[in-house]
Design a protein around this motif. Structure first.
Motif, PDB file in Angstrom:
ATOM      1  N   TRP A  10      19.575 105.249 104.811  1.00 36.42           N
ATOM      2  CA  TRP A  10      18.364 104.968 105.662  1.00 36.42           C
ATOM      3  C   TRP A  10      18.687 103.928 106.896  1.00 36.42           C
ATOM      4  CZ3 TRP A  10      19.650 102.755 100.971  1.00 36.42           C
ATOM      5  CH2 TRP A  10      19.997 101.483 100.952  1.00 36.42           C
ATOM      6  N   GLY A  11      17.861 104.101 107.662  1.00 37.97           N
ATOM      7  CA  GLY A  11      18.282 103.438 108.982  1.00 37.97           C
ATOM      8  C   GLY A  11      16.756 103.410 110.005  1.00 37.97           C
ATOM      9  N   GLU A  12      16.998 102.525 110.899  1.00 38.55           N
ATOM     10  CA  GLU A  12      15.450 102.475 111.946  1.00 38.55           C
ATOM     11  C   GLU A  12      15.678 103.749 112.908  1.00 38.55           C
ATOM     12  OE1 GLU A  12      15.591  98.599 113.971  1.00 38.55           O
ATOM     13  OE2 GLU A  12      15.186  97.520 111.959  1.00 38.55           O
ATOM     14  N   LEU A  13      17.040 104.046 113.383  1.00 39.14           N
ATOM     15  CA  LEU A  13      17.190 105.226 114.464  1.00 39.14           C
ATOM     16  C   LEU A  13      18.267 106.243 114.284  1.00 39.14           C
ATOM     17  CD1 LEU A  13      16.784 103.034 117.843  1.00 39.14           C
ATOM     18  CD2 LEU A  13      15.099 104.696 116.701  1.00 39.14           C
ATOM     19  N   ALA A  14      18.111 107.244 114.621  1.00 37.37           N
ATOM     20  CA  ALA A  14      19.287 108.428 114.263  1.00 37.37           C
ATOM     21  C   ALA A  14      19.070 109.447 115.292  1.00 37.37           C
ATOM     22  CB  ALA A  14      18.884 108.949 112.911  1.00 37.37           C
ATOM     23  N   CYS A  15      20.294 110.028 115.623  1.00 32.81           N
ATOM     24  CA  CYS A  15      20.165 111.106 116.757  1.00 32.81           C
ATOM     25  C   CYS A  15      21.218 111.864 116.324  1.00 32.81           C
ATOM     26  CB  CYS A  15      20.539 110.425 118.040  1.00 32.81           C
ATOM     27  SG  CYS A  15      20.563 111.812 119.324  1.00 32.81           S
ATOM     28  N   PHE A  16      21.113 113.099 115.799  1.00 37.61           N
ATOM     29  CA  PHE A  16      22.151 114.233 115.359  1.00 37.61           C
ATOM     30  C   PHE A  16      21.987 115.129 116.690  1.00 37.61           C
ATOM     31  CE2 PHE A  16      20.215 112.224 111.607  1.00 37.61           C
ATOM     32  CZ  PHE A  16      21.326 111.539 111.195  1.00 37.61           C
ATOM     33  N   THR A  17      22.858 114.966 117.529  1.00 36.91           N
ATOM     34  CA  THR A  17      22.711 115.897 118.896  1.00 36.91           C
ATOM     35  C   THR A  17      22.891 117.309 118.716  1.00 36.91           C
ATOM     36  OG1 THR A  17      23.296 113.813 119.976  1.00 36.91           O
ATOM     37  CG2 THR A  17      23.117 116.004 121.449  1.00 36.91           C
ATOM     38  N   ARG A  18      21.921 118.312 119.246  1.00 38.25           N
ATOM     39  CA  ARG A  18      22.030 119.702 119.155  1.00 38.25           C
ATOM     40  C   ARG A  18      22.994 119.768 120.146  1.00 38.25           C
ATOM     41  NH1 ARG A  18      17.475 121.938 116.658  1.00 38.25           N
ATOM     42  NH2 ARG A  18      18.543 124.046 117.111  1.00 38.25           N
ATOM     43  N   PRO A  19      24.005 120.702 119.973  1.00 38.61           N
ATOM     44  CA  PRO A  19      24.997 121.010 120.922  1.00 38.61           C
ATOM     45  C   PRO A  19      24.593 121.582 122.401  1.00 38.61           C
ATOM     46  CG  PRO A  19      25.087 122.745 119.122  1.00 38.61           C
ATOM     47  CD  PRO A  19      24.201 121.472 118.813  1.00 38.61           C
ATOM     48  N   ALA A  23      23.341 116.676 127.765  1.00 39.04           N
ATOM     49  CA  ALA A  23      23.240 115.921 129.126  1.00 39.04           C
ATOM     50  C   ALA A  23      21.828 115.109 128.791  1.00 39.04           C
ATOM     51  CB  ALA A  23      22.828 116.512 130.463  1.00 39.04           C
ATOM     52  N   GLU A  24      20.878 115.284 128.425  1.00 45.62           N
ATOM     53  CA  GLU A  24      19.551 114.609 127.643  1.00 45.62           C
ATOM     54  C   GLU A  24      19.897 114.873 126.298  1.00 45.62           C
ATOM     55  OE1 GLU A  24      17.895 112.450 129.440  1.00 45.62           O
ATOM     56  OE2 GLU A  24      18.838 113.129 131.403  1.00 45.62           O
ATOM     57  N   ARG A  25      20.197 113.879 125.265  1.00 44.42           N
ATOM     58  CA  ARG A  25      20.383 114.039 123.925  1.00 44.42           C
ATOM     59  C   ARG A  25      18.974 114.456 123.388  1.00 44.42           C
ATOM     60  NH1 ARG A  25      24.044 109.680 124.568  1.00 44.42           N
ATOM     61  NH2 ARG A  25      26.163 110.201 124.277  1.00 44.42           N
ATOM     62  N   VAL A  26      18.913 115.468 122.493  1.00 46.48           N
ATOM     63  CA  VAL A  26      17.864 115.858 121.557  1.00 46.48           C
ATOM     64  C   VAL A  26      18.327 116.006 119.930  1.00 46.48           C
ATOM     65  CG1 VAL A  26      16.172 117.362 120.919  1.00 46.48           C
ATOM     66  CG2 VAL A  26      16.522 116.758 123.277  1.00 46.48           C
ATOM     67  N   SER A  27      17.758 115.226 119.261  1.00 41.69           N
ATOM     68  CA  SER A  27      18.492 115.253 118.019  1.00 41.69           C
ATOM     69  C   SER A  27      17.846 116.549 116.951  1.00 41.69           C
ATOM     70  CB  SER A  27      17.982 114.121 117.059  1.00 41.69           C
ATOM     71  OG  SER A  27      18.357 114.356 115.866  1.00 41.69           O
ATOM     72  N   TYR A  28      18.823 117.014 116.165  1.00 42.34           N
ATOM     73  CA  TYR A  28      18.128 117.856 115.202  1.00 42.34           C
ATOM     74  C   TYR A  28      17.051 117.211 114.393  1.00 42.34           C
ATOM     75  CZ  TYR A  28      21.896 121.216 115.292  1.00 42.34           C
ATOM     76  OH  TYR A  28      22.787 122.419 115.681  1.00 42.34           O
ATOM     77  N   PRO A  29      16.112 117.816 113.533  1.00 42.63           N
ATOM     78  CA  PRO A  29      15.230 116.967 112.979  1.00 42.63           C
ATOM     79  C   PRO A  29      15.568 116.246 111.668  1.00 42.63           C
ATOM     80  CG  PRO A  29      14.501 119.222 112.926  1.00 42.63           C
ATOM     81  CD  PRO A  29      15.811 119.131 113.912  1.00 42.63           C
ATOM     82  N   VAL A  30      16.722 116.615 111.102  1.00 41.09           N
ATOM     83  CA  VAL A  30      17.454 116.410 109.909  1.00 41.09           C
ATOM     84  C   VAL A  30      18.912 115.915 110.408  1.00 41.09           C
ATOM     85  CG1 VAL A  30      15.703 117.580 108.428  1.00 41.09           C
ATOM     86  CG2 VAL A  30      18.020 118.478 108.992  1.00 41.09           C
ATOM     87  N   GLU A 174      11.053 124.603 107.480  1.00 41.91           N
ATOM     88  CA  GLU A 174      11.106 125.320 108.756  1.00 41.91           C
ATOM     89  C   GLU A 174      12.654 125.569 109.037  1.00 41.91           C
ATOM     90  OE1 GLU A 174      11.531 122.353 112.227  1.00 41.91           O
ATOM     91  OE2 GLU A 174      10.789 120.954 110.760  1.00 41.91           O
ATOM     92  N   GLU A 175      12.893 126.508 110.098  1.00 38.47           N
ATOM     93  CA  GLU A 175      14.063 127.008 110.570  1.00 38.47           C
ATOM     94  C   GLU A 175      14.527 125.930 111.375  1.00 38.47           C
ATOM     95  OE1 GLU A 175      15.991 129.516 109.402  1.00 38.47           O
ATOM     96  OE2 GLU A 175      14.664 130.219 107.922  1.00 38.47           O
ATOM     97  N   LEU A 176      15.892 125.582 111.231  1.00 41.76           N
ATOM     98  CA  LEU A 176      16.400 124.573 112.056  1.00 41.76           C
ATOM     99  C   LEU A 176      17.465 125.282 112.975  1.00 41.76           C
ATOM    100  CD1 LEU A 176      17.106 121.839 109.738  1.00 41.76           C
ATOM    101  CD2 LEU A 176      15.080 121.935 110.879  1.00 41.76           C
ATOM    102  N   GLY A 177      17.741 126.453 113.094  1.00 41.52           N
ATOM    103  CA  GLY A 177      18.644 127.055 114.146  1.00 41.52           C
ATOM    104  C   GLY A 177      19.943 127.157 113.661  1.00 41.52           C
ATOM    105  N   VAL A 178      21.191 127.490 114.473  1.00 41.44           N
ATOM    106  CA  VAL A 178      22.226 126.987 114.037  1.00 41.44           C
ATOM    107  C   VAL A 178      22.881 125.586 114.240  1.00 41.44           C
ATOM    108  CG1 VAL A 178      24.927 127.879 114.926  1.00 41.44           C
ATOM    109  CG2 VAL A 178      22.882 129.590 114.998  1.00 41.44           C
ATOM    110  N   MET A 179      23.742 125.222 113.230  1.00 40.52           N
ATOM    111  CA  MET A 179      24.010 123.853 112.852  1.00 40.52           C
ATOM    112  C   MET A 179      25.418 123.906 112.586  1.00 40.52           C
ATOM    113  SD  MET A 179      22.520 121.170 110.183  1.00 40.52           S
ATOM    114  CE  MET A 179      20.759 121.096 111.130  1.00 40.52           C
ATOM    115  N   LEU A 180      26.200 122.702 113.095  1.00 41.07           N
ATOM    116  CA  LEU A 180      27.700 122.577 112.861  1.00 41.07           C
ATOM    117  C   LEU A 180      27.779 122.362 111.377  1.00 41.07           C
ATOM    118  CD1 LEU A 180      30.357 121.958 114.209  1.00 41.07           C
ATOM    119  CD2 LEU A 180      29.849 119.712 114.205  1.00 41.07           C
TER     120      LEU A 180
END
Length: 230
Positions: A10-19, A23-30, A174-180
């Motif tokens: 657990w934690g306060e913040l997280a960012c799992f960047t969509r590839p 340039a402007e980071r947007v995280s996957y929702p999980v 929900e569908e999350l799309g293609v993920m690494l």
């Protein structure tokens, strides 16, 4: 052969960047499997084994937060570092290379990671040994390096899953799309492997096998491998 090893984090913040949005980071929702593997390796890792992530349960509601941070625009590679060391008169001016970027991150996250241990041919020890070592480190809260959620400044905390008090996954599908899925390190460079991710009742199940290489279009530029000039 063995039940999943389970670690809560657990934690306060997280960012799992969509590839596709770097340039402007947007995280996957999980949390992504590669991030979960990196977290476990920060707790305990040896070259005799590797982790295979089987599932990630989302335990807290998905909440977004926008963060603006000062970052540098350039990427310094090993060749640049060698040049800087060779010529003491050269300087890297951070102020001239600074840029402000936006990050769409996750807030107040909590996950339950399920994983298996796969031993290498040269392991010289059974899986049980490594599994018990991980369990002991998780119970003590010990780690080789500080785990983080995508960005090093987004600290991740961890502990054992308490089945008597465990909260269930959130009710979200929900569908999350293609993920690494994973990264294969080969003499020709890095090979990125992908899978089609879906969150079903708050659970991201990770398939054992990624999509075929020709299922995802990748750039044709040469891959950068570790070693000289990387």
């Amino acid at each position: 052969m063995f039940p999943d090893l389970v670690v809560e984090t657990w934690g306060e913040l997280a960012c799992f960047t969509r590839p596709e949005l770097k340039a402007e980071r947007v995280s996957y929702p999980v949390m992504t499997p590669s991030a979960a593997r990196g977290l476990l390796e920060a707790i305990f890792w040896k070259p005799e084994f590797s982790y295979v992530i089987t599932k990630i349960e989302v335990l807290s509601p998905i909440q977004w937060v926008q963060v603006r941070r000062n970052e540098v625009k350039s990427t310094i590679n090993a060749a640049t570092v060698r040049d800087l060391r060779a010529d003491s008169s050269r300087r890297y001016d951070v102020e001239a290379d600074r840029d402000q970027r936006s990050t769409m991150a996750l807030q107040d996250v909590r996950y339950r990671i399920g994983a298996q241990v796969v031993t290498a041919a040269h392991a010289g020890a059974p899986q049980e040994k490594f599994r018990e070592q991980l369990r002991r480190r998780v119970e003590r809260g010990a780690s080789f390096s500080q785990p983080f959620f995508g960005c090093r400044e987004f600290t991740a905390f961890f502990g054992p899953a308490d089945s008597s008090k465990a909260a269930g996954p959130i009710s979200r599908t929900e569908e999350l799309g293609v993920m690494l899925h994973s990264i294969a390190y080969t003499p020709q460079g890095e090979r990125y492997r992908w899978f089609r991710a879906s969150l079903v009742d708050g659970v991201l199940n990770v398939p054992l096998q990624p999509l075929p290489d020709d299922a995802v279009a990748m750039p044709q530029a040469p891959w950068r491998a570790t070693g000289a000039g990387a």
